[in-house]
Scaffold this motif. Sequence first.
Motif, PDB file in Angstrom:
ATOM      1  N   ALA A   1      38.796   9.396   1.365  1.00 32.17           N
ATOM      2  CA  ALA A   1      39.379   8.184   1.948  1.00 32.17           C
ATOM      3  C   ALA A   1      38.325   7.102   2.173  1.00 32.17           C
ATOM      4  N   ILE A   2      37.109   7.286   1.641  1.00 31.12           N
ATOM      5  CA  ILE A   2      36.053   6.295   1.867  1.00 31.12           C
ATOM      6  C   ILE A   2      36.419   4.945   1.253  1.00 31.12           C
ATOM      7  N   GLY A   3      37.327   4.950   0.276  1.00 30.68           N
ATOM      8  CA  GLY A   3      37.765   3.696  -0.337  1.00 30.68           C
ATOM      9  C   GLY A   3      38.522   2.792   0.613  1.00 30.68           C
ATOM     10  N   ASP A   4      38.969   3.329   1.766  1.00 28.49           N
ATOM     11  CA  ASP A   4      39.663   2.507   2.758  1.00 28.49           C
ATOM     12  C   ASP A   4      38.708   1.636   3.566  1.00 28.49           C
ATOM     13  N   PHE A   5      37.395   1.930   3.460  1.00 30.70           N
ATOM     14  CA  PHE A   5      36.428   1.345   4.387  1.00 30.70           C
ATOM     15  C   PHE A   5      35.554   0.274   3.737  1.00 30.70           C
ATOM     16  N   GLU A   6      35.318  -0.784   4.534  1.00 33.85           N
ATOM     17  CA  GLU A   6      34.301  -1.773   4.193  1.00 33.85           C
ATOM     18  C   GLU A   6      32.924  -1.218   4.557  1.00 33.85           C
ATOM     19  N   SER A   7      32.875  -0.517   5.682  1.00 33.42           N
ATOM     20  CA  SER A   7      31.661   0.180   6.109  1.00 33.42           C
ATOM     21  C   SER A   7      32.069   1.344   7.006  1.00 33.42           C
ATOM     22  N   LEU A   8      31.243   2.378   7.031  1.00 32.98           N
ATOM     23  CA  LEU A   8      31.484   3.528   7.903  1.00 32.98           C
ATOM     24  C   LEU A   8      30.129   4.040   8.369  1.00 32.98           C
ATOM     25  N   GLU A   9      29.745   3.617   9.568  1.00 32.55           N
ATOM     26  CA  GLU A   9      28.417   3.923  10.092  1.00 32.55           C
ATOM     27  C   GLU A   9      28.468   5.162  10.979  1.00 32.55           C
ATOM     28  N   VAL A  10      27.667   6.158  10.599  1.00 31.05           N
ATOM     29  CA  VAL A  10      27.582   7.420  11.322  1.00 31.05           C
ATOM     30  C   VAL A  10      26.217   7.492  12.010  1.00 31.05           C
ATOM     31  N   THR A  11      26.215   7.765  13.308  1.00 37.85           N
ATOM     32  CA  THR A  11      24.977   7.845  14.078  1.00 37.85           C
ATOM     33  C   THR A  11      24.629   9.309  14.321  1.00 37.85           C
ATOM     34  N   ILE A  12      23.459   9.742  13.833  1.00 41.15           N
ATOM     35  CA  ILE A  12      23.031  11.142  13.916  1.00 41.15           C
ATOM     36  C   ILE A  12      21.878  11.245  14.907  1.00 41.15           C
ATOM     37  N   THR A  13      21.973  12.223  15.827  1.00 40.22           N
ATOM     38  CA  THR A  13      20.971  12.352  16.892  1.00 40.22           C
ATOM     39  C   THR A  13      20.065  13.563  16.733  1.00 40.22           C
ATOM     40  N   SER A  14      20.539  14.638  16.097  1.00 40.23           N
ATOM     41  CA  SER A  14      19.700  15.835  15.979  1.00 40.23           C
ATOM     42  C   SER A  14      20.188  16.724  14.844  1.00 40.23           C
TER      43      SER A  14
END
Length: 281
Positions: free
Chosen positions: A52-65
């Motif tokens: 479903a990534i085609g639905d997105f203009e951007s998809l920012e994921v924040t990774i901590t560890s």
Amino acid sequence: MPLFSWSRAWATVAIVLVLALIGFGLHWMLTPEAPVVAQANFRVLLSDQENAIGDFESLEVTITSIRMLRGGEEGGWEVIELEESVVVDLTRLQGLNAQEIWGGIIPEGQYIQVFIYIEDAIGTLKNGETVNVVAPSRNLHISKPFVVTAGDSVVNFIYDVTVVAAGNEQSGIKYILLPQLDQSGADQEFHEVGEGKLTLWVVDTGTPVIPGQNITVVVTFQGDPMPDAQVKVNGVHVGNTSGEAGQEGRISFTVPYDEKLKVKAKIYTALGELEGQLKIE
């Protein structure tokens, strides 16, 4: 010449040599040795399998560890707390594109699971709507064994994820982030996305990138093809991306006979200078 003159001359030479040796010794003792920088033996790179990534203009994921479970009798966890959270845009990491989220040194041995911990995942849909993407339990885990050995080799572990849509327009669509086992692991082919706002893609032909082969690269910015971008391959200018209808943002070239391939793109826009790069080993 009198004998005492020779003695005085040799004495002078001896004094000079002694002073030189003392000076060299003091310099050796007082000059600190250059620190030895150990080479990383393990890297984690994030990639995205298209759903479903085609639905997105951007998809920012924040990774901590990141946490890795050791195999064998010893067991136990290797925990990596990121000094600064890493934010990646999954829309740039489709197909073979991948981005490093951590690189460093971990103990040698076998590992059987890899967890990544997610603070949040925020997407902007192509209609402008902002949505929160759910990561179950705020972490993802993959069971895919790999081994870190002594020596100069580096293990590149590709952590492939995908976003799926659940529900419908009436009840509301919910987006969920899930790990992808098949496309993950230390033996996956990948193209490493570098820093910069431009995204570069190799057009998939079903064959690996090899020297002497013609390949086509697409340069995009926020999902839109970018015509007239200047492109360099291993430092050599190969031309500008096309502006022809149906070929916008594309450029084809022959892969050089080098150990590594680095493709860089640059373009001047109303937003200023935009750059991007892609590395293939």
